[in-house]
Write a protein that holds these residues in place. Structure first.
Motif, PDB file in Angstrom:
ATOM      1  N   THR A 255       0.932  -1.100  -0.057  1.00  0.00           N
ATOM      2  CA  THR A 255      -0.022   0.134   0.051  1.00  0.00           C
ATOM      3  C   THR A 255       1.120   1.113   0.038  1.00  0.00           C
ATOM      4  O   THR A 255       2.147   1.109   0.160  1.00  0.00           O
ATOM      5  CB  THR A 255      -0.880   0.065   1.120  1.00  0.00           C
ATOM      6  OG1 THR A 255      -0.052   0.212   2.471  1.00  0.00           O
ATOM      7  CG2 THR A 255      -1.595  -1.317   1.348  1.00  0.00           C
ATOM      8  N   GLU A 452      -7.556  -6.243   2.389  1.00  0.00           N
ATOM      9  CA  GLU A 452      -6.951  -4.680   2.564  1.00  0.00           C
ATOM     10  C   GLU A 452      -8.075  -3.769   1.915  1.00  0.00           C
ATOM     11  O   GLU A 452      -8.796  -4.020   1.267  1.00  0.00           O
ATOM     12  CB  GLU A 452      -5.807  -4.733   1.220  1.00  0.00           C
ATOM     13  CG  GLU A 452      -4.921  -3.479   1.438  1.00  0.00           C
ATOM     14  CD  GLU A 452      -4.461  -3.126   2.699  1.00  0.00           C
ATOM     15  OE1 GLU A 452      -4.679  -1.832   3.046  1.00  0.00           O
ATOM     16  OE2 GLU A 452      -4.034  -3.930   3.467  1.00  0.00           O
ATOM     17  N   SER A 454      -7.099  -0.425   1.075  1.00  0.00           N
ATOM     18  CA  SER A 454      -6.803   0.474   0.291  1.00  0.00           C
ATOM     19  C   SER A 454      -6.298  -0.118  -0.980  1.00  0.00           C
ATOM     20  O   SER A 454      -6.156  -1.347  -1.217  1.00  0.00           O
ATOM     21  CB  SER A 454      -5.811   1.455   0.800  1.00  0.00           C
ATOM     22  OG  SER A 454      -4.603   0.666   1.217  1.00  0.00           O
TER      23      SER A 454
END
Length: 469
Positions: A255, A452, A454
């Motif tokens: 990320t 996740e 993002s």
């Protein structure tokens, strides 16, 4: 020994030293006798190449009753075998007892361990007890733990020529794709820590210092199948013993703020939803669980809305193949990113071909183990019947990408940014579109579920780890 017999046809057989992996003194012993016995000669063990990429071990007996003669041959052959540099002297073995029908323990102790013992390879076995166990051990493990001076002392007692040295502990994983991925991630993470790198931001990761051996004991065994061309524990073991090593490309998944993990392949959309649903039904037997998850996810087929950004692989026009219909190559300028936004049923990013019994040509047949590229495979929104046709193509020799709703690209980097969060729907046990407190969406990375919240950035790092195969 003895008088030669005239008139007997003698067949000459040549044994390549590079195909040998062990030599033993052969003795006749009574039941229960562990030492001593009448010397009969020596036995040479070699690696035999069979059909369909299979390897097996073969014993060749050389008969002679002379103690001096046999010991001279044994000593000479042993010195030659010890001179092969890539062959491991000691192994750190991780066994996942929960792999496919709990077969990993049986596979290791019945098929693998006897061959390691035959090749005089020392082993330190850890049976993993929970997810992340191997990773935690690798972070603390001294991979030079086996003292070469002990081996040197034993060698001098036996009368062998030897040079004192510290043998690095090589690593082997016995399990499925998820177990192997965890150990590979652990080896690479330790390499970054040892190199003093910031593990939250890795633009150019350090190579893993040690090769990894993979013994297939899972359900699909994609990495093992890709390495060896077959799911066969004995073949995998012999590749490790013989020191057959090749570099393999690895991806980093991150990320904007942190590294998520190292891996070889990933799926977002259908492939990830299926795995997420299977993980919610761990109480089911492995095959039933995966079949159930596949059928239910297919019944609730829905696309993910997201934006894909990718950096095409830069190759020269001479290197591209005119008749290559599998992949689309962008020959644009350096650092020229391309964007696609829409609704996608599945997105695959793969640095290796991902062979398995259900996909004999591979999930990504347009890439290789170490050609410095990733395959980006995008399945646009389409009808369920057309999507099923696409999936069926994987099991045949036909081109699974020859559909108007499937696009493939050869890339160096990919960014996946979902536009609508996924939330697990407890009513029908599937991931649906909507918002949630967690706001996460599932990823399938090497058979491991990762959630996740993002955008995920995938970078390719050529030949970052060595694997036996």
């Amino acid at each position: 020994t003895g008088d030669s017999v005239t008139g007997v046809q003698v067949k000459e057989e040549i044994i390549e030293m590079k195909d040998m992996f062990a030599v033993k003194l052969k003795r006749r012993r009574f039941a229960g006798q562990k030492k001593g016995g009448t010397l009969l000669g020596i036995t040479i063990f070699k690696c035999l190449y069979k059909e369909e990429n299979k390897l097996t071990d073969c014993a060749i007996h050389l008969h002679n009753f002379s103690e001096d003669h046999c010991h001279a041959w044994f000593k000479c052959l042993k010195e030659i075998l010890n001179g092969f540099q890539n062959r491991p002297k000691s192994l750190k073995v991780f066994v996942n007892p929960s792999s496919h029908k709990r077969e990993a323990m049986h596979v290791y102790y019945e098929q693998v361990a006897p061959l390691f013992k035959l090749a005089d390879i020392k082993t330190d076995v850890t049976v993993t007890e929970y997810e992340g166990h191997a990773l935690s051990v690798l972070k603390e493990c001294d991979l030079q733990a086996f003292d070469g001076w002990r081996i040197y002392g034993v060698a001098k007692i036996l009368g062998f020529a030897a040079v004192p040295q510290t043998f690095k502990l090589r690593v082997v994983c016995v399990g499925g794709d998820g177990s192997v991925s965890e150990v590979a991630h652990g080896l690479l993470l330790k390499a970054q820590i040892d190199a003093g790198k910031d593990t939250d931001y890795l633009l150019r990761p350090a190579r893993a210092s040690l090769p990894l051996g993979v013994i297939p004991a899972g359900t699909t065994n994609i990495l093992a199948h890709t390495l060896y061309g077959i799911k066969h524990p004995v073949t995998a073991t012999l590749h490790i013993i013989m020191g057959h090593v090749q570099p393999v490309d690895v991806c980093t998944f991150s990320t904007p703020s942190r590294l998520l993990r190292f891996g070889f392949s990933a799926m977002f959309g259908f492939g990830a939803r299926t795995l997420a649903l299977a993980e919610k039904h761990r109480w089911m037997p492995s095959n039933r669980r995966k079949d159930f998850a596949f059928i239910k996810t297919l019944a609730n087929l829905r696309p993910e809305e997201c934006e894909l950004s990718f950096l095409p692989l830069q190759i020269s026009q001479e290197d591209s193949h005119e008749n290559d219909r599998i992949t689309v190559l962008y020959l644009g300028s350096k650092d020229q990113w391309h964007k696609i936004q829409g609704h996608f049923l599945n997105v695959s990013i793969m640095a290796i071909p991902c062979l398995c019994s259900m996909a004999p040509r591979g999930l990504a047949p347009n890439t290789r183990l170490n050609n410095g590229s990733m395959a980006l495979i995008i399945v646009q929104n389409t009808s369920r019947s057309e999507f099923i046709k696409h999936l069926k193509r994987y099991t045949s020799v036909k081109n699974q990408f020859n559909f108007p709703f499937v696009e493939t690209y050869t890339v160096e980097e990919v960014k996946v940014e979902p536009k609508c969060k996924s939330v697990f729907d407890t009513k029908d046990d599937t991931y649906g579109n909507g918002t949630s407190a967690e706001g996460t969406y599932p990823w399938n990375i090497d058979g491991d579920l990762m959630e996740e919240a993002s955008a995920v950035h995938i970078r390719l790092h050529p030949q970052l780890i060595d694997l036996y195969g």
